[in-house]
Design an enzyme around this catalytic site. Structure first.
Site, PDB file in Angstrom:
ATOM      1  N   ALA A   1      22.563  20.117  17.170  1.00 21.28           N
ATOM      2  CA  ALA A   1      21.842  18.837  17.205  1.00 21.28           C
ATOM      3  C   ALA A   1      22.789  17.665  17.389  1.00 21.28           C
ATOM      4  O   ALA A   1      22.556  16.576  16.874  1.00 21.28           O
ATOM      5  CB  ALA A   1      21.042  18.665  15.920  1.00 21.28           C
ATOM      6  N   ALA A   2      23.870  17.884  18.145  1.00 17.72           N
ATOM      7  CA  ALA A   2      24.891  16.840  18.281  1.00 17.72           C
ATOM      8  C   ALA A   2      24.710  15.975  19.517  1.00 17.72           C
ATOM      9  O   ALA A   2      25.427  14.987  19.682  1.00 17.72           O
ATOM     10  CB  ALA A   2      26.279  17.476  18.297  1.00 17.72           C
TER      11      ALA A   2
ATOM     12  N   HIS B   1     -20.132  -4.667   3.087  1.00 17.95           N
ATOM     13  CA  HIS B   1     -19.715  -5.617   4.121  1.00 17.95           C
ATOM     14  C   HIS B   1     -18.535  -6.475   3.662  1.00 17.95           C
ATOM     15  O   HIS B   1     -18.552  -7.016   2.554  1.00 17.95           O
ATOM     16  CB  HIS B   1     -20.838  -6.596   4.491  1.00 17.95           C
ATOM     17  CG  HIS B   1     -22.211  -6.018   4.483  1.00 17.95           C
ATOM     18  ND1 HIS B   1     -22.729  -5.314   5.535  1.00 17.95           N
ATOM     19  CD2 HIS B   1     -23.180  -6.033   3.532  1.00 17.95           C
ATOM     20  CE1 HIS B   1     -23.958  -4.928   5.238  1.00 17.95           C
ATOM     21  NE2 HIS B   1     -24.250  -5.345   4.027  1.00 17.95           N
TER      22      HIS B   1
ATOM     23  N   TYR C   1     -12.913  -7.179  -0.117  1.00 16.36           N
ATOM     24  CA  TYR C   1     -11.639  -6.625  -0.576  1.00 16.36           C
ATOM     25  C   TYR C   1     -11.753  -6.260  -2.046  1.00 16.36           C
ATOM     26  O   TYR C   1     -12.037  -7.116  -2.898  1.00 16.36           O
ATOM     27  CB  TYR C   1     -10.476  -7.603  -0.401  1.00 16.36           C
ATOM     28  CG  TYR C   1      -9.219  -7.086  -1.065  1.00 16.36           C
ATOM     29  CD1 TYR C   1      -8.541  -5.992  -0.531  1.00 16.36           C
ATOM     30  CD2 TYR C   1      -8.746  -7.653  -2.244  1.00 16.36           C
ATOM     31  CE1 TYR C   1      -7.418  -5.474  -1.154  1.00 16.36           C
ATOM     32  CE2 TYR C   1      -7.618  -7.140  -2.882  1.00 16.36           C
ATOM     33  CZ  TYR C   1      -6.956  -6.056  -2.327  1.00 16.36           C
ATOM     34  OH  TYR C   1      -5.847  -5.545  -2.953  1.00 16.36           O
TER      35      TYR C   1
ATOM     36  N   ASN D   1      -6.562 -10.011  -7.300  1.00 18.23           N
ATOM     37  CA  ASN D   1      -5.762  -9.198  -8.211  1.00 18.23           C
ATOM     38  C   ASN D   1      -4.305  -9.613  -8.300  1.00 18.23           C
ATOM     39  O   ASN D   1      -3.565  -9.066  -9.118  1.00 18.23           O
ATOM     40  CB  ASN D   1      -5.836  -7.725  -7.790  1.00 18.23           C
ATOM     41  CG  ASN D   1      -5.379  -7.503  -6.358  1.00 18.23           C
ATOM     42  OD1 ASN D   1      -5.548  -8.369  -5.504  1.00 18.23           O
ATOM     43  ND2 ASN D   1      -4.801  -6.352  -6.084  1.00 18.23           N
TER      44      ASN D   1
ATOM     45  N   ALA E   1     -24.373 -15.481  -6.076  1.00 15.81           N
ATOM     46  CA  ALA E   1     -23.614 -15.647  -4.839  1.00 15.81           C
ATOM     47  C   ALA E   1     -22.769 -16.910  -4.893  1.00 15.81           C
ATOM     48  O   ALA E   1     -23.185 -17.939  -5.418  1.00 15.81           O
ATOM     49  CB  ALA E   1     -24.569 -15.692  -3.652  1.00 15.81           C
TER      50      ALA E   1
END
Length: 452
Positions: free
Chosen positions: A9-10, A360, A363, A383, A420
């Site tokens: 793999a060189a 809908h 977060y 948060n 709301a």
């Protein structure tokens, strides 16, 4: 099986046009060299010697220093020189398998066949017949047995007509290999020490050379540029898709499905086009995955539907759930049975209780949400204060109205209703209605500002 492996793999991989060592370029989400290492480990290799040159620190970081014995080839003087760098570590009586870090699809079955085929004191060599052998070393036979390998640049016009070529993959006994490598010369067009010259050396000693073909020719194709890597990627993915189809998974378009990890499936799974599976994914019975989804390190239980273009990582989804379209479930998300998470909802480190819904534009982060909760559109659990994260706790049977913000740490108790547009900064009691809105004002005959 008692054997050790040498992985070459060189190479710099100049034609990849990349600062990354060639063998670290990924196939199915995993560095090419790691595919080869995994194959060796799966067969129980006693030692794995990885010969590296360019980008050693990066290779060790990505492949893991503990998995292999790292052997530096400071100058790239040919394949024989590369293997010889690891030769002091070979036991005289062990089988030594030579593989290549840029030949990622070599299968365990082919390697086992090669190891089994090695004649006592001789060499087992992996060869393949190509319609166009240009550029490859040709297999020279005399009345059947292999007697030598001639590289393209050193071949006569007659030898160039031979279609059986050397893949470079071979097995020899450690003591013999060390002796043959020490005797190599670089008297050739390349001025390099060819590993292939040990075939003639073995023949001159009266040792047998056994040629073995791979299970599939694609296994021995190497990667020198991105086009070749893309070709192998598609071949690998086609093979994975075929296996899943044979196991009863319904892939709506097998040519547009990528498996970059492991997938465990129950019965009657349907997967639409352009789905990507990464890491370790488990799907229960009757799961439907919509088009364009990305699933990584997640578990999805029976009878759940993942609608199109959802991204799920490090999450668990219960039975009878609906997710998406355009949902993101981040690490730590846990959806209990019959939970619903809809379009443009992001969930991170949250337990969403049985029968709860966030359909809908929401977060939800760092929260514990009970059963039968309705989270309205535009709700945010706030948060993070810029330095620390805090938890929101929502009890059972809570209704959170649209466009509300829950400023953590805060608790909304069982049966409460948040009106709301509210900003919740204090705990809400059981069965309480919480409304937090600015006072409404109306100004009659309002005149809009005009430009001056």
């Amino acid at each position: 099986m008692n054997f050790s492996a040498v992985i070459l793999a060189a190479g710099k991989g100049t034609r990849m046009y990349s600062n990354k060592p060639k063998v670290l370029h990924t196939l199915a989400g995993k560095p090419m060299a790691k595919h080869v290492i995994d194959t060796c480990e799966g067969l129980g290799a006693q030692n794995i010697h990885l010969v590296y040159g360019h980008g050693g620190d990066q290779m060790k970081a990505e492949l893991g220093e503990e998995r292999v014995q790292w052997v530096l080839q400071a100058e790239q003087l040919g394949t024989g020189h590369a293997v010889n760098q690891a030769a002091p570590e070979f036991a005289d009586d062990e089988k030594v398998l030579v593989l290549y870090g840029d030949v990622p699809l070599i299968s365990a079955e082919t390697v086992e066949n090669l190891l089994d085929a090695q004649p006592t004191g001789g060499i087992a060599l992996l060869t393949v017949v190509l319609d166009n052998p240009m550029g490859y070393g040709r297999i020279i036979r005399r009345n059947g047995p292999v007697i030598a390998i001639v590289e393209q640049k050193d071949a006569t016009e007659e030898q160039k007509l031979i279609k059986e070529i050397n893949t470079g993959v071979m097995v020899a006994t450690g003591g013999d290999l060390k002796r043959w490598l020490a005797a190599l010369k670089n008297e050739n067009a390349q001025g390099e020490y060819y590993l292939t010259d040990i075939i003639a050396a073995a023949h001159d000693e009266g040792r047998a050379v056994e040629a073995v073909h791979p299970v599939s020719p694609i296994e021995v194709e190497g990667v020198n540029d991105r086009a070749q890597l893309a070709r192998l990627e598609r071949a690998y993915q086609a093979a994975q898709a075929q296996k899943l189809l044979e196991q009863g998974v319904m892939l709506r378009d097998p040519s547009r499905f990528d498996l970059r990890g492991t997938l465990q499936c129950g019965m009657d799974i349907e997967i639409d086009a352009n789905v990507i599976i990464e890491g370790n994914v488990t799907l229960g019975d009757n799961v439907i995955i919509g088009a364009g989804c990305v699933l990584k390190d997640c578990e999805i239980d029976d009878n759940t539907v993942i609608r199109p273009y959802s991204v799920i990582e490090g999450a668990t989804v219960g039975e009878e759930c609906t997710v998406g379209p355009f949902t993101r479930l981040r690490p730590g998300a846990e959806l209990c049975n019959d939970a619903h998470v809809g379009n443009f909802v992001e969930v991170k480190n949250v337990r969403l209780g049985e029968g709860s819904k966030a359909n809908h534009l929401t977060y939800l982060g760092d929260a514990e949400i009970g059963k039968r909760v309705n989270v309205g559109a535009g709700v945010i659990t706030c948060n993070y204060d810029g330095a620390n994260k805090f938890k929101t706790i929502i009890g059972d049977d809570v209704f959170v109205g649209s466009d509300s913000q829950l400023i953590a740490p805060v608790t909304v108790a069982n049966g409460a209703t948040v009106g709301a547009g509210s900003t919740v900064t204090k705990d809400v009691n059981e069965n309480e209605l919480y409304i937090s809105r600015a006072k409404e004002r109306r100004i009659a005959n309002w005149q809009r500002p005009t430009k001056k």
